[in-house]
Design an enzyme around this catalytic site. Structure first.
Site, PDB file in Angstrom:
ATOM      1  N   PRO A 159      71.174  53.746  36.577  1.00  0.00           N
ATOM      2  CA  PRO A 159      71.113  54.719  36.234  1.00  0.00           C
ATOM      3  C   PRO A 159      70.458  55.436  35.377  1.00  0.00           C
ATOM      4  O   PRO A 159      71.803  55.836  34.459  1.00  0.00           O
ATOM      5  CB  PRO A 159      71.538  55.353  37.346  1.00  0.00           C
ATOM      6  CG  PRO A 159      72.600  54.779  37.915  1.00  0.00           C
ATOM      7  CD  PRO A 159      72.792  53.136  37.640  1.00  0.00           C
ATOM      8  N   CYS A 160      69.938  56.318  34.775  1.00  0.00           N
ATOM      9  CA  CYS A 160      70.300  56.656  33.636  1.00  0.00           C
ATOM     10  C   CYS A 160      69.085  58.126  34.154  1.00  0.00           C
ATOM     11  O   CYS A 160      68.409  59.474  34.019  1.00  0.00           O
ATOM     12  CB  CYS A 160      69.009  55.990  32.357  1.00  0.00           C
ATOM     13  SG  CYS A 160      68.813  54.870  32.234  1.00  0.00           S
ATOM     14  N   GLN A 161      70.370  58.896  34.358  1.00  0.00           N
ATOM     15  CA  GLN A 161      70.563  60.643  34.997  1.00  0.00           C
ATOM     16  C   GLN A 161      70.555  61.698  34.011  1.00  0.00           C
ATOM     17  O   GLN A 161      70.308  62.543  33.914  1.00  0.00           O
ATOM     18  CB  GLN A 161      71.021  61.206  36.384  1.00  0.00           C
ATOM     19  CG  GLN A 161      70.601  59.944  37.339  1.00  0.00           C
ATOM     20  CD  GLN A 161      71.978  59.434  37.977  1.00  0.00           C
ATOM     21  OE1 GLN A 161      73.625  60.098  38.153  1.00  0.00           O
ATOM     22  NE2 GLN A 161      71.469  59.867  39.906  1.00  0.00           N
TER      23      GLN A 161
ATOM     24  N   LEU B 198      61.607  61.618  32.517  1.00  0.00           N
ATOM     25  CA  LEU B 198      62.937  62.213  31.680  1.00  0.00           C
ATOM     26  C   LEU B 198      62.541  63.216  30.417  1.00  0.00           C
ATOM     27  O   LEU B 198      61.500  62.013  29.088  1.00  0.00           O
ATOM     28  CB  LEU B 198      63.801  61.799  32.320  1.00  0.00           C
ATOM     29  CG  LEU B 198      64.431  61.247  32.882  1.00  0.00           C
ATOM     30  CD1 LEU B 198      65.726  59.890  33.369  1.00  0.00           C
ATOM     31  CD2 LEU B 198      64.364  62.182  34.115  1.00  0.00           C
TER      32      LEU B 198
END
Length: 413
Positions: free
Chosen positions: A86-88, A133
């Site tokens: 995940p790349c939050q 994002l």
């Protein structure tokens, strides 16, 4: 670099229950190592892939160099690294600080494994929302990071139904190679889905009427699960024998030759949800339920709200995205012709897992494992295209014709 008869090797980070690993296994690869911090998921991975080292530690606790040495691999010897961290955490105004955000440690470790192993190729999968994002800055930063490690990176959003998966599911897939560009697998099945996200018109395969006749028909809900034992609420078991014959090629391909399947149990519904379910027709949703029977919050919903809550599947359609909860309040989980919700096995069929694949842990955990997985047949298609890429790097035999193709005519005038 690769012999077409050679067994290619992978390691799988954030492996979950092993959807990608199973797809690569079906394409002739062998998994050496899988890592996931969810205890039940890593137990499922270990059970179904006993040839691989199953590591249940948090990835931050692992040392890529120690893992490489434990596997007996030299730098550059691994064929494919796969994973989807995940790349939050991101900064819209300063994407260069992407790696400094503590929430991105998982991505950082994917990068560290890439640096340590230097595999010939990699697969990085994520949700299409990653493209949005920071207005795309985070995605571009990730591509720059991979490119800086010496990989040629290609990116595309794949639709699972294009590869014989009976489900509407989109995944962002980055492919990288140290030896040139890898093309993403072309669709084998004709299917159309709503690509209502950034990149939906530019990074997906756009099919037309010619493709409709050229490609295979999509695998439908009825084809995917119609041969499984029919159940009433509260019926079923963790090991179930077949009561019907395979009725289509998809069912034949996923059935267990031993004559049993696993995780086929129909949960009981609350009295309120059981009553609501009776009003929902195939292809319908909460809009079919009388107003007074709806939950209080949904009584205020607009009919134009395009949710699939309390939805019932259609035998001639695709499943929606398989969720991590089999809860009618979350999505379409009612069967087309049975008054109950999906069993874990039926959800697994929608993810194209074979019936031999057994999910361990609590039933709640099993739904999570299935919902988080990458569809097996889509992973298999990716694996085959990477194999073709690596096979193309092998030295070709020298013939008189190939020598002639290399010679440049000399102008002697």
């Amino acid at each position: 670099m690769s012999d077409s008869n050679e067994v290619l090797r992978t390691i799988d980070l954030f492996c979950g229950a092993g959807g990608i690993t199973e797809g690569f296994r079906q394409a002739g690869y062998v998994s050496l190592y899988g890592n996931d911090a969810m205890p039940e998921a890593i137990e499922t991975f270990k059970y179904n892939h006993p040839e691989a080292i199953a590591d249940g530690r948090s990835i931050e606790e692992t040392d890529p160099a120690e893992i490489r040495k434990r596997l007996g691999l030299e730098v550059g010897e691994l064929d494919v690294l796969v994973g989807g961290p995940p790349c939050q955490g991101f900064s819209i105004n300063a994407p260069e600080r992407f790696l400094n955000d503590p929430r991105n440690k998982l991505f950082t470790y994917y990068e560290r494994y890439l640096e340590e192993f230097r595999p010939k190729a990699f697969v990085f999968e994520n949700v299409p929302g990653l493209l949005s994002l920071g207005d795309g800055k985070v995605f571009r930063q990730i591509v720059r990071i991979f490119g800086g490690l010496g990989y040629k990176v290609t990116a595309k959003i794949l639709f699972a139904a294009h590869y014989g998966v009976p489900q509407e599911r989109w995944r962002l897939i980055l492919l990288g190679s140290r030896f040139g560009e890898i093309a993403h697998p072309e669709p084998s099945h004709y299917a159309v889905g709503r690509a209502n996200f950034r990149g939906g018109s530019t990074m997906t395969f756009q099919l037309n009427e010619t493709d409709r006749h050229r490609l295979k028909s999509p695998v439908t809900v009825g084809e995917a699960i119609g041969d499984l034992p029919r159940l009433a609420m509260g019926e079923g078991s963790e090991i179930a024998g077949y009561t019907n014959d395979a009725h289509c090629s998809y069912a034949e391909s996923v059935r267990n030759p031993a004559g049993v399947t696993f995780n086929h149990y129909a949960a009981k519904l609350s009295k309120q949800n059981a009553e609501r379910m009776k009003h929902v027709k195939p292809g319908g949703s909460w809009r079919d339920i009388p107003h007074e029977l709806l939950p209080k919050g949904m009584q205020r919903a607009r009919k134009s709200d395009h949710t699939k809550r309390y939805g019932r599947l259609r035998n001639d359609g695709l499943s929606g995205t398989v969720l991590t909860k089999c809860d009618p309040h979350w999505g379409t989980v009612f069967l087309p012709d049975q008054d109950r919700t999906l069993s874990v096995r039926e959800a697994a069929r929608f993810q194209s897992f074979p019936d031999t694949y057994k999910f361990l842990g609590s039933r709640v955990s099993q739904y999570v494992q299935v919902g988080n997985a990458v569809p097996v047949l889509m992973a298999k298609a990716i694996a085959l295209t990477i194999r073709d890429h690596l096979d193309g790097l092998r030295p070709q035999p020298v013939t008189d014709e190939s020598i002639g193709d290399l010679l440049t005519p000399v102008d002697v005038r």
